[in-house]
Design a protein around this motif. Structure first.
Motif, PDB file in Angstrom:
ATOM      1  N   VAL A   1       6.193   8.742  -1.992  1.00  0.00           N
ATOM      2  CA  VAL A   1       7.406   8.709  -1.179  1.00  0.00           C
ATOM      3  C   VAL A   1       8.617   8.675  -2.105  1.00  0.00           C
ATOM      4  CG1 VAL A   1       8.666   7.476   0.624  1.00  0.00           C
ATOM      5  CG2 VAL A   1       6.166   7.453   0.623  1.00  0.00           C
ATOM      6  N   ARG A   2       9.606   9.464  -1.803  1.00  0.00           N
ATOM      7  CA  ARG A   2      10.807   9.486  -2.632  1.00  0.00           C
ATOM      8  C   ARG A   2      11.547   8.149  -2.552  1.00  0.00           C
ATOM      9  NH1 ARG A   2      13.942  15.305  -1.894  1.00  0.00           N
ATOM     10  NH2 ARG A   2      12.367  16.598  -2.936  1.00  0.00           N
ATOM     11  N   GLY A   3      11.991   7.686  -3.702  1.00  0.00           N
ATOM     12  CA  GLY A   3      12.775   6.466  -3.753  1.00  0.00           C
ATOM     13  C   GLY A   3      11.976   5.185  -3.654  1.00  0.00           C
ATOM     14  N   LYS A   4      10.647   5.281  -3.751  1.00  0.00           N
ATOM     15  CA  LYS A   4       9.850   4.068  -3.590  1.00  0.00           C
ATOM     16  C   LYS A   4      10.065   3.086  -4.732  1.00  0.00           C
ATOM     17  CE  LYS A   4       5.450   5.646  -5.613  1.00  0.00           C
ATOM     18  NZ  LYS A   4       3.996   5.807  -5.350  1.00  0.00           N
ATOM     19  N   LYS A   5      10.384   3.579  -5.934  1.00  0.00           N
ATOM     20  CA  LYS A   5      10.658   2.681  -7.050  1.00  0.00           C
ATOM     21  C   LYS A   5      11.942   1.891  -6.812  1.00  0.00           C
ATOM     22  CE  LYS A   5       8.200   5.201 -10.681  1.00  0.00           C
ATOM     23  NZ  LYS A   5       8.308   5.852 -12.021  1.00  0.00           N
ATOM     24  N   ILE A   6      12.920   2.549  -6.211  1.00  0.00           N
ATOM     25  CA  ILE A   6      14.171   1.855  -5.888  1.00  0.00           C
ATOM     26  C   ILE A   6      13.923   0.795  -4.825  1.00  0.00           C
ATOM     27  CG2 ILE A   6      16.489   2.164  -4.952  1.00  0.00           C
ATOM     28  CD1 ILE A   6      16.490   4.978  -6.104  1.00  0.00           C
ATOM     29  N   VAL A   7      13.121   1.140  -3.825  1.00  0.00           N
ATOM     30  CA  VAL A   7      12.792   0.176  -2.772  1.00  0.00           C
ATOM     31  C   VAL A   7      12.037  -1.012  -3.352  1.00  0.00           C
ATOM     32  CG1 VAL A   7      11.482  -0.165  -0.646  1.00  0.00           C
ATOM     33  CG2 VAL A   7      12.787   1.935  -0.979  1.00  0.00           C
ATOM     34  N   PHE A   8      11.076  -0.735  -4.214  1.00  0.00           N
ATOM     35  CA  PHE A   8      10.286  -1.811  -4.828  1.00  0.00           C
ATOM     36  C   PHE A   8      11.181  -2.714  -5.685  1.00  0.00           C
ATOM     37  CE2 PHE A   8       7.018  -3.197  -8.059  1.00  0.00           C
ATOM     38  CZ  PHE A   8       6.373  -4.064  -7.196  1.00  0.00           C
ATOM     39  N   THR A   9      12.107  -2.116  -6.436  1.00  0.00           N
ATOM     40  CA  THR A   9      13.041  -2.903  -7.244  1.00  0.00           C
ATOM     41  C   THR A   9      13.937  -3.763  -6.360  1.00  0.00           C
ATOM     42  OG1 THR A   9      13.048  -1.178  -8.943  1.00  0.00           O
ATOM     43  CG2 THR A   9      14.845  -2.779  -8.993  1.00  0.00           C
ATOM     44  N   ALA A  10      14.400  -3.206  -5.251  1.00  0.00           N
ATOM     45  CA  ALA A  10      15.247  -3.971  -4.331  1.00  0.00           C
ATOM     46  C   ALA A  10      14.486  -5.143  -3.726  1.00  0.00           C
ATOM     47  CB  ALA A  10      15.779  -3.053  -3.230  1.00  0.00           C
ATOM     48  N   ILE A  11      13.209  -4.914  -3.410  1.00  0.00           N
ATOM     49  CA  ILE A  11      12.385  -6.002  -2.866  1.00  0.00           C
ATOM     50  C   ILE A  11      12.229  -7.114  -3.889  1.00  0.00           C
ATOM     51  CG2 ILE A  11      10.044  -6.603  -2.129  1.00  0.00           C
ATOM     52  CD1 ILE A  11       9.887  -3.836  -0.818  1.00  0.00           C
ATOM     53  N   LEU A  12      11.937  -6.747  -5.134  1.00  0.00           N
ATOM     54  CA  LEU A  12      11.784  -7.762  -6.181  1.00  0.00           C
ATOM     55  C   LEU A  12      13.086  -8.487  -6.462  1.00  0.00           C
ATOM     56  CD1 LEU A  12       9.457  -5.958  -8.770  1.00  0.00           C
ATOM     57  CD2 LEU A  12       8.840  -7.601  -6.988  1.00  0.00           C
ATOM     58  N   ALA A  13      14.218  -7.804  -6.284  1.00  0.00           N
ATOM     59  CA  ALA A  13      15.514  -8.435  -6.538  1.00  0.00           C
ATOM     60  C   ALA A  13      15.781  -9.601  -5.587  1.00  0.00           C
ATOM     61  CB  ALA A  13      16.628  -7.400  -6.424  1.00  0.00           C
ATOM     62  N   THR A  14      15.160  -9.570  -4.409  1.00  0.00           N
ATOM     63  CA  THR A  14      15.367 -10.662  -3.455  1.00  0.00           C
ATOM     64  C   THR A  14      14.735 -11.967  -3.921  1.00  0.00           C
ATOM     65  OG1 THR A  14      13.374 -10.076  -2.183  1.00  0.00           O
ATOM     66  CG2 THR A  14      15.440  -9.023  -1.547  1.00  0.00           C
ATOM     67  N   LEU A  15      13.847 -11.889  -4.920  1.00  0.00           N
ATOM     68  CA  LEU A  15      13.205 -13.103  -5.422  1.00  0.00           C
ATOM     69  C   LEU A  15      14.196 -14.037  -6.110  1.00  0.00           C
ATOM     70  CD1 LEU A  15       9.896 -11.625  -6.897  1.00  0.00           C
ATOM     71  CD2 LEU A  15      10.118 -13.044  -4.861  1.00  0.00           C
ATOM     72  N   ILE A  16      15.292 -13.499  -6.620  1.00  0.00           N
ATOM     73  CA  ILE A  16      16.252 -14.337  -7.346  1.00  0.00           C
ATOM     74  C   ILE A  16      17.227 -15.036  -6.405  1.00  0.00           C
ATOM     75  CG2 ILE A  16      16.102 -12.820  -9.351  1.00  0.00           C
ATOM     76  CD1 ILE A  16      18.843 -11.716  -8.616  1.00  0.00           C
ATOM     77  N   VAL A  17      17.172 -14.706  -5.117  1.00  0.00           N
ATOM     78  CA  VAL A  17      18.085 -15.323  -4.141  1.00  0.00           C
ATOM     79  C   VAL A  17      17.406 -16.551  -3.543  1.00  0.00           C
ATOM     80  CG1 VAL A  17      19.451 -14.966  -2.061  1.00  0.00           C
ATOM     81  CG2 VAL A  17      19.024 -13.049  -3.614  1.00  0.00           C
ATOM     82  N   PRO A  18      17.930 -17.752  -3.773  1.00  0.00           N
ATOM     83  CA  PRO A  18      17.300 -18.957  -3.204  1.00  0.00           C
ATOM     84  C   PRO A  18      17.448 -18.992  -1.687  1.00  0.00           C
ATOM     85  CG  PRO A  18      19.364 -19.519  -4.286  1.00  0.00           C
ATOM     86  CD  PRO A  18      19.098 -18.074  -4.607  1.00  0.00           C
ATOM     87  N   PHE A  19      16.458 -19.566  -1.039  1.00  0.00           N
ATOM     88  CA  PHE A  19      16.473 -19.601   0.430  1.00  0.00           C
ATOM     89  C   PHE A  19      17.662 -20.397   0.964  1.00  0.00           C
ATOM     90  CE2 PHE A  19      15.285 -21.876   4.349  1.00  0.00           C
ATOM     91  CZ  PHE A  19      15.130 -20.783   5.195  1.00  0.00           C
TER      92      PHE A  19
ATOM     93  N   PHE B   1       0.836  -1.212   0.000  1.00  0.00           N
ATOM     94  CA  PHE B   1       0.000   0.000   0.000  1.00  0.00           C
ATOM     95  C   PHE B   1       0.866   1.256   0.000  1.00  0.00           C
ATOM     96  CE2 PHE B   1      -2.128   3.389   2.349  1.00  0.00           C
ATOM     97  CZ  PHE B   1      -3.303   3.527   1.624  1.00  0.00           C
ATOM     98  N   ALA B   2       1.895   1.270   0.823  1.00  0.00           N
ATOM     99  CA  ALA B   2       2.781   2.430   0.877  1.00  0.00           C
ATOM    100  C   ALA B   2       3.494   2.643  -0.454  1.00  0.00           C
ATOM    101  CB  ALA B   2       3.801   2.263   2.000  1.00  0.00           C
ATOM    102  N   LEU B   3       3.918   1.547  -1.091  1.00  0.00           N
ATOM    103  CA  LEU B   3       4.636   1.663  -2.361  1.00  0.00           C
ATOM    104  C   LEU B   3       3.706   2.022  -3.515  1.00  0.00           C
ATOM    105  CD1 LEU B   3       6.978  -1.445  -2.038  1.00  0.00           C
ATOM    106  CD2 LEU B   3       7.637   0.957  -1.844  1.00  0.00           C
ATOM    107  N   SER B   4       2.441   1.679  -3.393  1.00  0.00           N
ATOM    108  CA  SER B   4       1.507   1.903  -4.489  1.00  0.00           C
ATOM    109  C   SER B   4       0.773   3.233  -4.384  1.00  0.00           C
ATOM    110  CB  SER B   4       0.489   0.759  -4.548  1.00  0.00           C
ATOM    111  OG  SER B   4      -0.521   1.020  -5.490  1.00  0.00           O
ATOM    112  N   ARG B   5       0.357   3.614  -3.169  1.00  0.00           N
ATOM    113  CA  ARG B   5      -0.548   4.760  -3.034  1.00  0.00           C
ATOM    114  C   ARG B   5       0.127   6.027  -2.500  1.00  0.00           C
ATOM    115  NH1 ARG B   5      -4.636   2.126  -5.663  1.00  0.00           N
ATOM    116  NH2 ARG B   5      -6.222   3.532  -4.827  1.00  0.00           N
ATOM    117  N   MET B   6       1.139   5.880  -1.689  1.00  0.00           N
ATOM    118  CA  MET B   6       1.755   7.039  -1.063  1.00  0.00           C
ATOM    119  C   MET B   6       2.881   7.593  -1.938  1.00  0.00           C
ATOM    120  SD  MET B   6       1.868   5.647   2.888  1.00  0.00           S
ATOM    121  CE  MET B   6       2.445   7.206   3.541  1.00  0.00           C
TER     122      MET B   6
END
Length: 295
Positions: free
Chosen positions: A108-126, A101-106
């Protein structure tokens, strides 16, 4: 006109036939498991060469299910997994939806970078994070209420929270919520703000009530890994009373292996997952479809 109707009917019939074929193929292992759980070992191996392996015929009983509870504390394992999975789902929906919700509606500066960083964690296996995560959770403080005193210790190993908290935040769940929130008109936010609503009230009373399909999908995708977790509990849990259901599988391969009991235990831990998926199937499909509309 008649030829078009006929061709459409043939196309629909062909599509249904293919779907039925795939459904039957997918159901074969589950049917075999359920039927074998009702048979003694000798009959299971005797029926393997014929269609009788998929039919509840012969010496049918529920003895294997009774033996499961005699051999392992299955009820305790089931309750542990139900509790761990339920808490992980509830907290996961709240935390991930709030982040999305914060990344989509609010604004906030740098939210695209934060969202990209979050998605980047998907490529790291547990598996690559498991050992460092074990070290970190063993450094965290642990508070326990003993009578009327609060005791402090270090390390979360061999606790319930070590099986829950590391898996609450999930990048894919954030992505699903984010994509679904993007499809909700932002004019609703503006109307709510005119009425004096704050961001959390907009999240709670406007956005989340409209996000049923996304919530159902995240619930399923959070429940499945929590329920099927094996590697992580094997690494961090030693006490038998804290173990989830998947750890119980290894109990059946320690001494004499009874495949009827193995199938009965597998049936017990599979049925809740199948029931959950059937209950939320429509919402799951709707959310996946709507998530692909934008982005």
């Amino acid at each position: 006109m008649k030829q078009n109707l006929k061709s459409n009917r043939l196309s629909i019939a062909g599509t249904m036939a293919v779907r039925i074929l795939f459904a039957v193929a997918a159901a074969f292992p589950i049917v075999f498991m359920l039927v074998s759980s009702l048979k003694p070992d000798q009959q299971i191996f005797g029926d393997m060469s014929s269609v009788a392996a998929f039919l509840p015929i012969g010496n049918i009983s529920f003895d294997n299910y009774g033996a499961v509870f005699d051999r392992v504390p299955a009820a305790r394992f089931l309750m542990n997994s139900i509790g761990i999975s339920a808490i992980t789902v509830v907290l996961g929906i709240f935390v991930n939806s709030l982040c999305a919700f914060a990344l989509s509606r609010m604004q906030v500066r740098g939210k695209k970078i934060v969202f990209t960083a979050i998605l980047a964690t998907l490529i790291v296996p547990f598996q690559t994070l498991a050992l460092p995560l074990v070290w970190w959770v063993n450094q965290l403080p642990y508070f326990e209420l003993n009578g009327f005193s609060l005791e402090f210790s270090k390390g979360w190993l061999d606790t319930y929270q070590v099986q829950i908290i590391p898996f609450i935040a999930n990048a894919f769940s954030i992505y699903l919520f984010h994509q679904y929130f993007e499809s909700i008109p932002k004019e609703l936010d503006e109307a709510a703000r005119i009425d004096g609503a704050g961001w959390f009230k907009i999240y709670r009373q406007v956005v989340m009530p409209l996000s049923g399909p996304a919530t159902a999908t995240v619930a399923i995708l959070t429940f499945l890994p929590a329920w099927n977790s094996y590697l992580w509990p094997l690494m961090v849990v030693q006490s038998e009373e804290l173990r989830p259901v998947m750890i119980g599988i290894q109990y059946f391969f320690q001494l004499n292996v009874s495949w009827g009991e193995v199938m009965a235990y597998a049936s017990l831990i599979t049925v809740p997952v199948v029931v959950l998926f059937i209950a939320f199937q429509r919402s799951f499909v709707n959310s996946i479809a709507s998530s692909g509309v934008k982005g």
